[in-house]
Design an enzyme around this catalytic site. Structure first.
Site, PDB file in Angstrom:
ATOM      1  N   HIS A   1      -7.221  -7.759  -8.338  1.00  0.00           N
ATOM      2  CA  HIS A   1      -7.703  -8.826  -7.261  1.00  0.00           C
ATOM      3  C   HIS A   1      -7.330  -7.491  -6.323  1.00  0.00           C
ATOM      4  O   HIS A   1      -7.073  -7.493  -5.282  1.00  0.00           O
ATOM      5  CB  HIS A   1      -6.169  -9.304  -7.146  1.00  0.00           C
ATOM      6  CG  HIS A   1      -6.336 -10.525  -8.488  1.00  0.00           C
ATOM      7  ND1 HIS A   1      -5.598 -10.064  -9.456  1.00  0.00           N
ATOM      8  CD2 HIS A   1      -6.573 -12.082  -8.538  1.00  0.00           C
ATOM      9  CE1 HIS A   1      -5.489 -11.466 -10.178  1.00  0.00           C
ATOM     10  NE2 HIS A   1      -5.932 -11.995  -9.323  1.00  0.00           N
TER      11      HIS A   1
ATOM     12  N   ASP B   1      -1.765  -7.569  -7.596  1.00  0.00           N
ATOM     13  CA  ASP B   1      -1.803  -8.899  -6.236  1.00  0.00           C
ATOM     14  C   ASP B   1      -2.786  -9.593  -5.939  1.00  0.00           C
ATOM     15  O   ASP B   1      -3.607 -10.407  -5.176  1.00  0.00           O
ATOM     16  CB  ASP B   1      -2.875  -7.973  -4.995  1.00  0.00           C
ATOM     17  CG  ASP B   1      -2.730  -8.537  -3.530  1.00  0.00           C
ATOM     18  OD1 ASP B   1      -1.342  -9.067  -3.365  1.00  0.00           O
ATOM     19  OD2 ASP B   1      -3.002  -7.423  -2.860  1.00  0.00           O
TER      20      ASP B   1
ATOM     21  N   GLU C   1     -13.226  -8.573  -8.521  1.00  0.00           N
ATOM     22  CA  GLU C   1     -13.002  -9.196  -7.356  1.00  0.00           C
ATOM     23  C   GLU C   1     -13.970 -10.155  -7.928  1.00  0.00           C
ATOM     24  O   GLU C   1     -14.923 -10.051  -8.417  1.00  0.00           O
ATOM     25  CB  GLU C   1     -13.317  -8.950  -5.585  1.00  0.00           C
ATOM     26  CG  GLU C   1     -13.665 -10.245  -4.799  1.00  0.00           C
ATOM     27  CD  GLU C   1     -11.880 -10.786  -4.364  1.00  0.00           C
ATOM     28  OE1 GLU C   1     -11.152  -9.908  -4.406  1.00  0.00           O
ATOM     29  OE2 GLU C   1     -12.724 -11.317  -4.938  1.00  0.00           O
TER      30      GLU C   1
ATOM     31  N   ASP D   1     -12.990 -11.917 -13.184  1.00  0.00           N
ATOM     32  CA  ASP D   1     -12.037 -11.962 -13.326  1.00  0.00           C
ATOM     33  C   ASP D   1     -11.294 -11.453 -13.476  1.00  0.00           C
ATOM     34  O   ASP D   1     -10.940 -10.691 -14.668  1.00  0.00           O
ATOM     35  CB  ASP D   1     -11.676 -13.424 -13.938  1.00  0.00           C
ATOM     36  CG  ASP D   1     -10.347 -14.097 -14.422  1.00  0.00           C
ATOM     37  OD1 ASP D   1     -10.111 -14.863 -13.724  1.00  0.00           O
ATOM     38  OD2 ASP D   1      -9.444 -13.000 -14.467  1.00  0.00           O
ATOM     39  N   GLY D   2     -10.005 -10.844 -12.202  1.00  0.00           N
ATOM     40  CA  GLY D   2      -9.235  -9.746 -12.639  1.00  0.00           C
ATOM     41  C   GLY D   2      -8.337  -9.463 -13.879  1.00  0.00           C
ATOM     42  O   GLY D   2      -7.946  -8.673 -14.721  1.00  0.00           O
TER      43      GLY D   2
ATOM     44  N   HIS E   1       0.556  -1.245   0.088  1.00  0.00           N
ATOM     45  CA  HIS E   1       0.207  -0.161   0.134  1.00  0.00           C
ATOM     46  C   HIS E   1       1.154   1.228   0.418  1.00  0.00           C
ATOM     47  O   HIS E   1       0.479   2.174  -0.513  1.00  0.00           O
ATOM     48  CB  HIS E   1      -1.209  -0.343   1.348  1.00  0.00           C
ATOM     49  CG  HIS E   1      -2.089  -1.258   1.124  1.00  0.00           C
ATOM     50  ND1 HIS E   1      -2.622  -2.157   1.997  1.00  0.00           N
ATOM     51  CD2 HIS E   1      -2.313  -1.963  -0.064  1.00  0.00           C
ATOM     52  CE1 HIS E   1      -3.339  -2.908   1.531  1.00  0.00           C
ATOM     53  NE2 HIS E   1      -2.829  -2.792   0.689  1.00  0.00           N
TER      54      HIS E   1
ATOM     55  N   SER F   1      -6.700  -2.524  -0.697  1.00  0.00           N
ATOM     56  CA  SER F   1      -5.715  -0.829  -1.961  1.00  0.00           C
ATOM     57  C   SER F   1      -6.961  -0.520  -2.985  1.00  0.00           C
ATOM     58  O   SER F   1      -6.583   0.470  -2.528  1.00  0.00           O
ATOM     59  CB  SER F   1      -4.698  -1.966  -2.789  1.00  0.00           C
ATOM     60  OG  SER F   1      -6.161  -3.417  -3.293  1.00  0.00           O
TER      61      SER F   1
END
Ligand SMILES: C[S@@+](CC[C@H](N)C(=O)[O-])C[C@H]1O[C@@H](n2cnc3c(N)ncnc32)[C@H](O)[C@@H]1O
Length: 300
Positions: free
Chosen positions: A42, A168, A123, A147-148, A19, A105
């Protein structure tokens, strides 16, 4: 296969590094008034309670964000110990710590983006997404149940054309390291000037097997390094890598540190990361190790 829950780890040393790096990159983008694009592939839940049973299980935030805030408060008069970026990060954290929460995040990004910037968060886990959707309301970050990696490649090249992506993944499965390489290989072809931040764990080579109590090899231990060498060979101008190790690797410590690999880092990010590592080294290292580093994996 979505078994990972970030609530067990929120606010730990790895979140602090990730972060802080995110703050540093977005603050560099904020120098110019021109709007930018931001995607968190993510995203997790967005906000985590530090009083939940999951968070209390190993109380990971205690040796992460809680210790960092405490150490810097104790040395308030020593301004040099706390860079502007650390102050900026802790001011975001403070907004949540009154409720004993920690910002993930998407909320860190939400605090830094401006009107006109376009921010998205993906997410896949249904419950985590429900929480994310609630937490992102009126935040300026658009949450999507998707799906990221699919979202990443569907959105590139983005409008506006400058900006950053945070990747991530949980790395629960060994295949996720290769997924990062494959998806980034595609992404940099579609958007070669984008800033891509990839978080990864540093895992000890051996671990104690819970059933037999014997020391066994950790098959995932080398995968981050292998992934880094692939990322360094991608067709981008430069690649900067930062690692923070709060402990030495040993069979008693699963994740002894973590890193962020940044493709196309903004100008002067290296100085920001060096300042961050210096503070984390003074505040969070448990055993005096000097393993943390900022290094170029590729330069122009
Ligand atoms: C490490 S956590 C994210 C933490 C968050 N980035 C933060 O810093 O606050 C990883 C998240 O990715 C989600 N996830 C796993 N695979 C995914 C995928 N293919 N697309 C989107 N999300 C995924 C998991 O459900 C989990 O919530």
């Amino acid at each position: 296969m979505l078994s990972y829950q970030h609530s067990f780890h929120a606010g730990n040393h790895a979140d602090v590094l990730k972060h802080l790096t995110l703050v540093a990159v977005l603050e560099r983008l904020n120098i110019k008034t021109k709007p930018y694009f931001y995607l968190d592939t993510h995203a997790g839940e967005g906000i985590y309670s530090l009083e939940s049973s999951q968070a209390l299980m190993n109380a990971e935030a205690d040796s992460g964000v809680v210790q960092l805030s405490q150490t810097l408060q104790d040395s308030m008069n020593e301004a040099s110990k706390s860079s502007d970026l650390i102050r900026c990060y802790l001011s975001i954290v403070d907004k949540y710590s009154e409720k004993t929460q920690y910002p993930g995040s998407p909320m860190v990004a939400a605090s830094l983006i401006r009107q006109g910037d376009k921010a998205f968060a993906a997410e896949l886990h249904p419950q985590a997404f429900e929480a994310l959707k609630q937490n992102c309301r009126r935040s300026g970050v658009k949450a999507q149940h998707r799906d990221g990696f699919d979202m990443l490649n569907a959105m590139l090249p983005p409008t506006p054309n400058r900006g950053a992506v945070l990747i991530d993944p949980p790395y629960e499965s060994k295949t996720e390291y290769q997924d990062v390489i494959d998806e980034l290989s595609k992404a940099v072809k579609r958007w070669p000037i984008g800033i891509y931040m990839v978080w990864y764990p540093l895992l000890s080579a051996t671990r104690i097997d819970r059933k037999s109590d014997e020391i066994v090899d950790n098959p995932k231990a080398t995968l981050s390094e292998k992934m880094l060498s692939h990322l360094a060979s991608l067709n981008v101008k430069s690649v900067l890598n930062v690692q923070f190790c709060n402990e030495k690797p040993s069979e008693n410590v699963g994740m002894y540190g973590s890193g962020m690999c940044i493709l196309n880092p903004p100008w002067q990010l290296e100085q920001d990361l060096n300042a961050i590592i210096e503070t984390l080294q003074q505040s969070l290292v448990k055993d005096g190790n000097q393993l943390s580093k900022v290094q170029w994996l590729k330069t122009e």
